[in-house]
Design a protein around this motif. Structure first.
Motif, PDB file in Angstrom:
ATOM      1  N   ASN A 124       0.789  -1.020  -0.013  1.00 33.49           N
ATOM      2  CA  ASN A 124       0.080   0.368  -0.405  1.00 33.49           C
ATOM      3  C   ASN A 124       0.614   1.158  -0.049  1.00 33.49           C
ATOM      4  O   ASN A 124       2.176   0.907  -0.355  1.00 33.49           O
ATOM      5  N   GLY A 125       0.547   2.588  -0.212  1.00 29.48           N
ATOM      6  CA  GLY A 125       1.010   3.401   0.462  1.00 29.48           C
ATOM      7  C   GLY A 125       2.119   3.484   1.250  1.00 29.48           C
ATOM      8  O   GLY A 125       3.384   4.037   0.926  1.00 29.48           O
ATOM      9  N   GLN A 141       3.597   0.633   1.562  1.00 32.44           N
ATOM     10  CA  GLN A 141       4.690  -1.040   1.409  1.00 32.44           C
ATOM     11  C   GLN A 141       4.663  -1.492   2.424  1.00 32.44           C
ATOM     12  O   GLN A 141       5.401  -2.820   2.287  1.00 32.44           O
ATOM     13  N   SER A 148       9.108   4.423  -0.234  1.00 28.73           N
ATOM     14  CA  SER A 148       7.915   5.326   0.039  1.00 28.73           C
ATOM     15  C   SER A 148       8.033   6.232   1.545  1.00 28.73           C
ATOM     16  O   SER A 148       9.078   5.506   2.581  1.00 28.73           O
ATOM     17  N   ASN A 204       6.099   7.914   3.404  1.00 26.96           N
ATOM     18  CA  ASN A 204       4.918   8.056   3.555  1.00 26.96           C
ATOM     19  C   ASN A 204       4.686   8.186   5.558  1.00 26.96           C
ATOM     20  O   ASN A 204       4.023   8.395   6.178  1.00 26.96           O
ATOM     21  N   PRO A 230      -1.615   7.973   4.162  1.00 26.28           N
ATOM     22  CA  PRO A 230      -2.779   7.677   2.803  1.00 26.28           C
ATOM     23  C   PRO A 230      -1.807   8.269   1.812  1.00 26.28           C
ATOM     24  O   PRO A 230      -2.233   8.259   0.058  1.00 26.28           O
ATOM     25  N   GLY A 231      -0.125   8.886   1.815  1.00 23.71           N
ATOM     26  CA  GLY A 231       0.213  10.204   0.695  1.00 23.71           C
ATOM     27  C   GLY A 231      -0.663  11.890   1.216  1.00 23.71           C
ATOM     28  O   GLY A 231       0.538  12.010   0.014  1.00 23.71           O
TER      29      GLY A 231
END
Length: 357
Positions: free
Chosen positions: A57-58, A60, A79, A81, A105-106
């Motif tokens: 996901n965002g 990793q 990432s 994030n 979530p980014g």
């Protein structure tokens, strides 16, 4: 009264890695007037390589509910994030306020936003139906399937006295034509002594649906126990067990719904989960952690193709080369089984580097 001029210092505080998350190792502390405050957080890089199919996901992290059986392997991602920042402030009367966010979530999101005074807490923070006592550190942000209780934060009003805490929380429900008319009520006892730490908790809530033409409701509940036993200064064993009836949103990463419709009647789904892990300190700031978790749902309310059992296993090596820096590598194996017996699995490797302040 002290002047409003900021007086900046560096203050050491405890650092604990839980589910791949770490509290502040150092905080920038300052005073403004009669308020003592600290700013804390970390910068983190996660890199993952999915061997079988893309689960990242965002941040990793992997999730057995993301397994599709595509067998399209070889996915790399990175990432930052998961990086986060928070501020904590306390006044002379003992009123404490904590606001913390990250970029998972980014985009920036609020993780914690609460105040507390003399045992009364109001705002958003970890659910009271939650414990990290039995958790084994992982690099994966999601961590082990079946971890004790609701593994996120929620709006609540909580009172703590000694080892006991009670809360009224925003309900986490998933039923057809859902209607939330009551909060979730929780109680937890958490304590430690000598080489044993433990936590037990319970929740009760209502499940309800209303279509305008038909409606029904059920009473849902959950109970968990978690413990950690220090065998020696180097080795610990820890784990948890969790049972829910109509509260599968509080059964971590189970992938189930709280209830289902049988005609016009609402019926609860039930399930259970558990974890078991060990942590071994190797000296020199390094450690090895092994963690296993699973959840399984009663198939009475499940349809063909619904998730029945989820499992995952992590083996990692974590290293702290200097204070405030953590690096690690991890192997993860994920497995999901559907009603009817079909099962799929996927594996991945991960690297993380975290710099705390």
């Amino acid at each position: 009264m002290q002047s409003n001029k900021l007086r900046v210092a560096i203050r050491a505080t405890a650092a604990t890695a839980v589910l791949g998350l770490a509290s502040q190792a150092h905080a920038f502390s300052f005073s403004a007037g009669d308020i003592d405050a600290s700013v804390y957080g970390y910068a983190r890089l996660n890199m993952s390589y999915d061997i079988d199919e893309n689960l990242a996901n965002g941040v990793q992290a992997g999730n057995p509910n993301s397994i599709t059986g595509s067998d399209i392997g070889g996915h790399f991602g990175a990432s930052a994030n998961q990086s986060r920042v928070g501020i904590r402030a306390t006044n002379p009367d003992g009123v404490m306020v904590n606001v913390e966010g990250d970029f998972a979530p980014g985009t920036f999101r609020i993780r914690h936003a609460y105040g507390s005074y003399k045992g009364v807490l109001a705002g958003q923070t970890w659910s009271n139906y939650n414990s990290f006592v039995g958790s084994t550190p992982t690099l994966d942000f999601n961590g082990v399937v079946g971890n004790a209780g609701y593994q996120s934060r929620t709006a609540q009003l909580r009172y703590t006295t000694g080892a006991m805490s009670f809360s009224v929380e925003d309900p986490k429900s998933s039923v057809p034509n859902q209607r939330d008319s009551t909060p979730t009520f929780t109680a937890r006892m958490e304590n430690s002594g000598d080489s044993l730490s433990y936590s037990v908790a319970a929740l009760v809530k209502q499940n309800a649906y209303d279509t305008g033409a038909n409606d029904d409701s059920t009473v849902a509940f959950g109970v968990f126990g978690a413990a950690k036993f220090a065998i020696s200064d180097m080795i610990s064993l820890q784990g948890a067990i969790n049972y829910v009836d109509g509260a599968t949103n509080y059964l971590y990463l189970s992938g189930g719904s709280d209830a289902y419709l049988q005609g016009s009647s609402l019926e609860n789904n039930s399930g259970m989960g558990g974890t078991l892990g060990t942590s071994i300190k190797l000296g020199g700031g390094s450690s090895i952690n092994v963690a296993y978790g699973m959840t399984t749902l009663d198939d009475e309310g499940l349809a063909a193709g619904d998730t029945e059992t989820n499992q995952n296993l992590f083996v990692n090596y974590m290293w702290t080369p200097v204070k405030n820096v953590m690096m690690g590598v991890e192997y993860g194996l994920f497995d999901t089984e559907k009603v009817g017996g079909a099962s799929e699995d996927a594996s991945r490797v991960m690297f993380a580097a975290q710099y705390n302040f």
